[in-house]
Enzyme design. Sequence first.
Site, PDB file in Angstrom:
ATOM      1  NE  ARG A 124      -7.381  58.381  82.754  1.00  0.00           N
ATOM      2  CZ  ARG A 124      -8.649  58.785  82.665  1.00  0.00           C
ATOM      3  NH1 ARG A 124      -9.622  58.013  83.111  1.00  0.00           N
ATOM      4  NH2 ARG A 124      -8.942  59.964  82.149  1.00  0.00           N
ATOM      5  CD  GLU A 311     -14.167  62.895  78.353  1.00  0.00           C
ATOM      6  OE1 GLU A 311     -15.031  62.054  78.080  1.00  0.00           O
ATOM      7  OE2 GLU A 311     -13.011  62.588  78.693  1.00  0.00           O
TER       8      GLU A 311
END
Length: 450
Positions: A124, A311
């Site tokens: 990430r 999201e």
Amino acid sequence: MKTWPAPTAPTPVRATVTVPGSKSQTNRALVLAALAAAQGRGASTISGALRSRDTELMLDALQTLGLRVDGVGSELTVSGRIEPGPGARVDCGLAGTVLRFVPPLAALGSVPVTFDGDQQARGRPIAPLLDALRELGVAVDGTGLPFRVRGNGSLAGGTVAIDASASSQFVSGLLLSAASFTDGLTVQHTGSSLPSAPHIAMTAAMLRQAGVDIDDSTPNRWQVRPGPVAARRWDIEPDLTNAVAFLSAAVVSGGTVRITGWPRVSVQPADHILAILRQLNAVVIHADSSLEVRGPTGYDGFDVDLRAVGELTPSVAALAALASPGSVSRLSGIAHLRGHETDRLAALSTEINRLGGTCRETPDGLVITATPLRPGIWRAYADHRMAMAGAIIGLRVAGVEVDDIAATTKTLPEFPRLWAEMVGPGQGWGYPQPRSGQRARRATGQGSGG
């Protein structure tokens, strides 16, 4: 690992669902409560806090830094000081908020703090935040997980330029702690795009609620003046992103789903969520402190820019895969999802195609042509949003099994139970039959899991 048979909905879903608190708001409130305590402003209380893996990781991180967190369930109190012990080590798990919000907090301490996380988290993005901390005078060892922050008890602050194209959390992480910097902080975003801008707006709104002076009137620039962070009570809203999965059940089944406690005014991107639902011909009704969504009899493919609400992409992709056969949906503005819990664009394309769908990646999104899907295993890639997307598809496609429904513990530990209660008994789950005359099922999550 045992697979989870996704319940099907052969008839329209009709249910009332209570989802636990917002992960994004809970973890921001925890950081602000920690800063208030560290400044000697007193203890803060957090009511309605989400209890999930991500929030437990944040609680553990604050305690590693020397703070005290008391309470059970969704009622928490934060007090104490930033005084990490020798060998302090923060486990970020897969939580981006811990990975990016806690290092600036640790920089205010005087003991080195090591950060690490799940193997999957090591991919990430984090380097831009670490570079920004170095630019501000913080000693940081490493360019990615694991790394070490070596604070010296204070941080001068000043001005920093950062490319937040990969994650808006780089900006939020700096802003949250900035009022405790000696000179405050000015952050300038230098990238060509800024994903999930509503989450930076949430950060700014919560800073103001804590009495912090923040100026965000100039695009891509934020200025926080040094000063007190107030100790206060934080009331956490339901997690509206998690709620979207349940509202999607109304859309794909032509049913009605009501979410309790939906705020009239929200620090979350509620307007974006409702706009997408309306684009799919759903009827949206605010009533009695709740939101009711009535699904259409069907819907065609759609074009949507999800840059602000990335999201939502897995749920929206599932909706696109279940649109009218032959219709095409284009999801754009989401190149940054390649650096989320998994490469969500590749994962969605792979899993939709494995079930017989037609999905291809573009440089910044997905193009999905709705085709009849077949039974099969939907892989979650240890990603909570991917697991929820598989559940949505399973409502319309009998025989879909999610390989790792436990991934939902990241933000909603009670998801399997809530989902089964919403869909109802007899769909692969042994829940009691509703009482005689009961018109709508109620699924309630207390947020006490994790």
